[in-house]
Design an enzyme around this catalytic site. Structure first.
Site, short mmCIF file in Angstrom:
data_model
loop_
_atom_site.label_atom_id
_atom_site.label_comp_id
_atom_site.label_asym_id
_atom_site.label_seq_id
_atom_site.Cartn_x
_atom_site.Cartn_y
_atom_site.Cartn_z
N LYS A 110 0.84 -1.19 0.00
CA LYS A 110 0.00 0.00 0.00
C LYS A 110 0.88 1.25 0.00
CE LYS A 110 -4.49 1.28 1.64
NZ LYS A 110 -5.63 1.00 2.49
N LYS A 189 -6.47 -15.15 -11.65
CA LYS A 189 -6.84 -15.74 -10.36
C LYS A 189 -8.20 -15.17 -9.90
CE LYS A 189 -5.63 -15.98 -5.56
NZ LYS A 189 -5.12 -15.33 -4.40
N LYS A 192 -12.07 -11.29 -5.33
CA LYS A 192 -13.01 -10.17 -5.21
C LYS A 192 -12.42 -8.90 -5.82
CE LYS A 192 -13.59 -10.12 -0.78
NZ LYS A 192 -13.14 -11.44 -0.30
P1 ADP Z 1 -10.16 -12.48 -2.35
O1 ADP Z 1 -8.88 -12.55 -3.19
O2 ADP Z 1 -11.36 -12.78 -3.16
O3 ADP Z 1 -10.26 -11.18 -1.58
P2 ADP Z 1 -9.29 -13.57 0.17
O4 ADP Z 1 -7.96 -12.91 0.01
O5 ADP Z 1 -10.24 -13.07 1.20
O6 ADP Z 1 -10.02 -13.61 -1.28
O7 ADP Z 1 -9.04 -15.12 0.38
C1 ADP Z 1 -9.46 -15.90 1.47
C2 ADP Z 1 -8.85 -17.27 1.33
O8 ADP Z 1 -9.21 -17.87 0.06
C3 ADP Z 1 -7.32 -17.23 1.32
O9 ADP Z 1 -6.85 -18.34 2.09
C4 ADP Z 1 -6.92 -17.40 -0.12
O10 ADP Z 1 -5.68 -18.05 -0.25
C5 ADP Z 1 -8.06 -18.23 -0.70
N1 ADP Z 1 -8.29 -17.88 -2.11
C6 ADP Z 1 -8.83 -16.73 -2.58
N2 ADP Z 1 -8.93 -16.73 -3.93
C7 ADP Z 1 -8.42 -17.92 -4.35
C8 ADP Z 1 -8.25 -18.54 -5.63
N3 ADP Z 1 -8.60 -17.93 -6.75
N4 ADP Z 1 -7.69 -19.76 -5.68
C9 ADP Z 1 -7.33 -20.38 -4.54
N5 ADP Z 1 -7.47 -19.87 -3.30
C10 ADP Z 1 -8.00 -18.65 -3.19
#
Ligand code: ADP
Ligand code: TRP
Length: 320
Positions: A110, A189, A192
């Site tokens: 950031k 990937k 969100k």
């Molecule tokens: P986002 O990227 O949607 O904000 P988070 O960072 O909150 O998701 O991820 C929460 C959990 O889900 C973490 O342990 C992360 O490693 C897993 N995760 C998120 N997106 C993926 C993905 N595309 N493939 C595998 N694991 C994921």
């Protein structure tokens, strides 16, 4: 082994969260003493709308329970229901070198982008350390992006133990299966932050619509295609049986199909895969008191454990 992990309620869970994290947490509830919490204090660093935060917590609990987290096997609770953790966080903070936190990527990224960071983001890894140490966790299953924070936790625990007396159990990170990286609707990937997610319990119709919009290439139908590396095939493989997967791979290699057909097959397998969980979720959602009770029971168990650890830490550093 005592297993612990937290997941932030920052929005509805998607396929990436499930295959990358949630499914693996749920598997670990068997044969271990497991603690899982909804990290609302951490989410407060990004979700700054009270109603949305409250709703996200309820949704997270419903999703986890519907997907098979069993409150008879694992302790499920809300992070903020255990105030002992915030107090423990302060004890750890007094021994946390600034440089250690300056190197942590959430803050560093950031700052490098020239964005303003607040103290919540800066000290985020200390709160996460308190989360882990409060429950004497041995194993912390996390995505690769969180491994650095477990290292911080070990450093802080080690320093406290060394300076005062043996107080904390040093945890180990269990990196979740990285091959489980789920692609999103654009092939990147799923996340969100990229706006390319398919939520676990999206309405079937809306889910189909999203699936139909998954990006594909413009090669002619007749052309044989290599399934490995194709994101549509990867998504299909998450849900398909071995036989279905092999059949699909053969179809790719043979050629002579339209991507629309594959998307339809994906929507069918995905819908069937989550059908039982969807029904269970609806049943739980109709009984909010039951979900609240599960969280309250979880909080009671979690507090018992966390307050014993806090007392030990207070005694060892001279507060008690
Ligand atoms: P986002 O990227 O949607 O904000 P988070 O960072 O909150 O998701 O991820 C929460 C959990 O889900 C973490 O342990 C992360 O490693 C897993 N995760 C998120 N997106 C993926 C993905 N595309 N493939 C595998 N694991 C994921
Ligand atoms: N920071 C973690 C994430 O974003 C969530 C979390 C908070 C956590 N406290 C934790 C994970 C303690 C493991 C242990 O995914």
């Amino acid at each position: 082994m005592r297993v612990l992990s937290g997941i932030q309620p920052t929005g509805r869970f998607h396929w990436g969260n499930y295959f990358g994290a949630i499914r693996q947490y749920i598997d670990l509830q068997h044969g271990n003493e497991a603690y899982y919490f909804i990290a609302d204090l951490h989410a407060l660093t990004t979700v700054r709308e009270p109603e949305r935060l409250r709703q996200n917590v309820v949704d997270a609990a419903l999703d986890l329970l519907a997907l098979g987290l069993d409150p008879a096997k694992a302790v499920l609770f809300r992070q903020s229901d255990v105030p002992e953790v915030s107090e423990l966080c302060w004890l750890l903070m007094t021994g946390t070198p600034m440089g250690l936190l300056e190197r942590c990527h959430a803050y560093k990224d950031k700052k490098e982008k020239g964005l303003a960071a607040d103290a919540g983001l800066f000290t985020y890894p200390v709160l996460m350390s308190a989360d882990i140490l409060a429950y004497d966790a041995d194993i912390v299953p996390v995505g690769a992006d969180q491994v650095q924070h477990i290292e911080v936790c070990r450093d802080l625990a080690g320093a406290f133990n060394h300076h005062f007396a043996e107080t904390f159990v040093l945890p180990k990170a269990k990196t979740l299966d990285a091959s489980a990286k789920v692609p999103g609707t654009d092939g990147e990937k799923m996340s969100k932050s990229y706006n390319n997610t398919i939520e676990l319990f999206e309405e079937p119709k809306a889910m189909r619509k999203k699936i139909m919009r998954i990006t594909t290439d413009a090669r002619p139908m007749e052309e044989p295609k290599e399934p490995e590396g194709d994101h549509l095939y990867q998504l299909y493989s998450l849900f398909a049986s071995d036989a279905q997967r092999e059949e699909m791979a053969a179809l790719y290699r043979r050629g002579g199909f339209g991507y629309g057909e594959i998307k339809k097959a994906l929507a069918d397998v995905a819908e069937a895969y989550f059908a039982e969980a969807r029904a269970k979720r609806a049943e739980l959602a109709a009984d909010p008191a039951r979900v609240e009770q599960i969280l309250a029971d979880g909080a009671e168990k979690a507090r018992k454990k966390a307050s014993a650890t806090l007392k030990r830490a207070q005694r060892n550093c001279g507060l008690k």
